[in-house]
Scaffold this motif. Structure first.
Motif, short mmCIF file in Angstrom:
data_model
loop_
_atom_site.label_atom_id
_atom_site.label_comp_id
_atom_site.label_asym_id
_atom_site.label_seq_id
_atom_site.Cartn_x
_atom_site.Cartn_y
_atom_site.Cartn_z
N CYS A 37 0.85 -1.19 0.00
CA CYS A 37 0.00 0.00 0.00
C CYS A 37 0.89 1.24 0.00
O CYS A 37 1.90 1.30 0.70
N ASN A 39 0.27 4.02 1.23
CA ASN A 39 0.11 4.84 2.44
C ASN A 39 0.64 4.13 3.67
O ASN A 39 1.51 4.64 4.37
N ARG A 64 -5.19 -6.31 -10.48
CA ARG A 64 -5.45 -5.43 -9.33
C ARG A 64 -6.94 -5.45 -9.04
O ARG A 64 -7.74 -5.79 -9.91
N LYS A 68 -11.54 2.00 -6.97
CA LYS A 68 -10.75 3.23 -7.05
C LYS A 68 -9.48 3.04 -6.22
O LYS A 68 -9.53 2.49 -5.12
N TYR A 69 -8.35 3.46 -6.77
CA TYR A 69 -7.03 3.29 -6.15
C TYR A 69 -6.66 1.80 -6.01
O TYR A 69 -5.79 1.46 -5.22
N VAL A 72 -3.00 0.29 -5.64
CA VAL A 72 -2.13 1.36 -5.15
C VAL A 72 -2.30 1.51 -3.64
O VAL A 72 -1.32 1.50 -2.89
N LEU A 73 -3.55 1.63 -3.20
CA LEU A 73 -3.83 1.75 -1.77
C LEU A 73 -4.60 0.52 -1.31
O LEU A 73 -5.32 -0.10 -2.09
N CYS A 77 -7.14 2.20 3.61
CA CYS A 77 -6.63 3.53 3.31
C CYS A 77 -7.51 4.24 2.29
O CYS A 77 -7.71 5.45 2.36
N THR A 78 -8.04 3.48 1.31
CA THR A 78 -8.95 4.06 0.32
C THR A 78 -10.17 4.63 1.02
O THR A 78 -10.63 5.74 0.73
#
Lengths: 91, 148
Positions: A37, A39, A64, A68-69, A72-73, A77-78
Motif C-alpha cells: 500500500c 500509504n 489489481r 478506485k485506487y 495502489v492503496l 486507506c482508500t
C-alpha cells in the motif's frame, strides 16, 4: 566453478536432480517484491506476484482489485481517503 | 433520526463502486439500505456509505427513472445497466475457390476426351496410362542411385 554472472546473486538457484542421479544447479529470475500500500506499506491483496513478462500477458482485471485506487492503496486507506475528501468538501 | 434516510446523498466508500455518489432509495433495516445512482442499484451496509450534506426529493422505493431525473438535475451521471446482446454464432461459409476448380476440371477433361475421340479409339487410352506409370518408375530408379 560457476560463471561470473551466476556468482552475483542476481538469479536464484534451483537444485535439480537429473535422471543420471546428479544434483545440478539451475538459475532462474527472481520474483519482484510484493505489492504494498502506498500509504500504510501493508501488503496488497489481489495483486499477483509474477514476473513482468507474465503480468504483461494477464488481463487487467486479474492484476489489481477493480476499485478506485485498486493496486495502489489498501482497502482501509482508500476508505479513509474517500471519507476525508467527502468531509472536506462539506466544510 | 439517523442520517441514512430516504433521499440522502451518499458516497460509496467500499467495494467496486467506491468513490461514486448514490442516493438512498429504501431502508431495509438492520443497518442495510437500498442505494441507486452512479453506483449499481444495490442493497448496501451503512458502514460502506459516507453521508453527504445534500438531500434529494424522492419517494420511498423510488424507481431507477426517478433517480435518473433527480441526478440529472444535480449534474451527476447515472450508472445504467448494460444488458448483454447475444451475438450470433458465425456460420461456416464454404470457400468458393474449390467450386471453381471443380467446374474448370471437367472442361479440360471434356476437351481431352474430344481430342481422344478425334484421334483414336478408347483402347489407346488404356495403353497410354501404363506407359506413363512405367516412365515414372524408371525415373525413380534413376533418382535412387543418385541419392545413395
Amino acid at each position: 566453478m560457476p560463471r561470473g554472472m551466476f556468482k552475483s546473486g542476481r538469479l536464484r538457484k534451483i537444485f535439480v536432480r537429473t535422471p543420471g542421479g546428479k544434483n545440478v544447479v539451475h538459475y532462474r529470475q527472481r520474483k519482484p517484491s510484493k505489492a504494498i500500500c502506498g500509504n500504510c506499506k501493508k501488503q496488497l491483496a489481489g495483486v499477483p506476484r509474477e514476473l513482468p513478462a507474465k503480468m504483461a500477458n494477464m488481463p487487467k482485471t486479474a492484476k489489481r482489485p477493480e476499485r478506485k485506487y485498486g493496486g495502489v492503496l489498501c482497502s482501509a486507506c482508500t476508505r479513509n481517503l474517500l471519507q476525508e475528501k467527502a468531509r472536506g468538501e462539506a466544510q | 433520526m439517523s442520517l441514512f434516510e430516504v433521499g440522502r446523498l451518499c458516497l460509496k466508500i467500499a467495494g467496486r463502486d467506491a468513490g461514486r455518489k448514490c442516493v438512498i432509495v429504501e431502508n431495509v433495516g438492520e443497518g442495510y439500505v437500498v442505494v441507486d445512482g452512479s453506483t449499481r442499484r444495490k442493497k448496501v451496509n451503512i458502514k460502506h456509505l459516507e453521508p453527504l450534506s445534500e438531500m434529494v426529493e424522492l419517494k420511498d422505493k423510488a424507481g431507477h427513472e426517478d433517480v435518473k431525473k433527480a441526478f440529472e438535475k444535480l449534474g451527476l451521471k447515472v450508472w445504467d445497466k448494460k444488458s448483454k446482446k447475444v451475438s450470433e454464432r458465425p456460420k461456416k461459409v464454404k470457400k468458393v475457390k474449390p467450386k471453381k476448380e471443380v467446374k474448370a476440371k471437367p472442361k479440360k477433361e471434356a476437351a481431352k476426351e474430344e481430342v481422344n475421340k478425334e484421334t483414336s479409339l478408347k483402347k489407346e487410352k488404356a495403353e497410354k496410362k501404363p506407359e506413363a506409370k512405367t516412365e515414372t518408375k524408371a525415373e525413380k530408379e534413376v533418382e535412387a542411385p543418385m541419392e545413395a
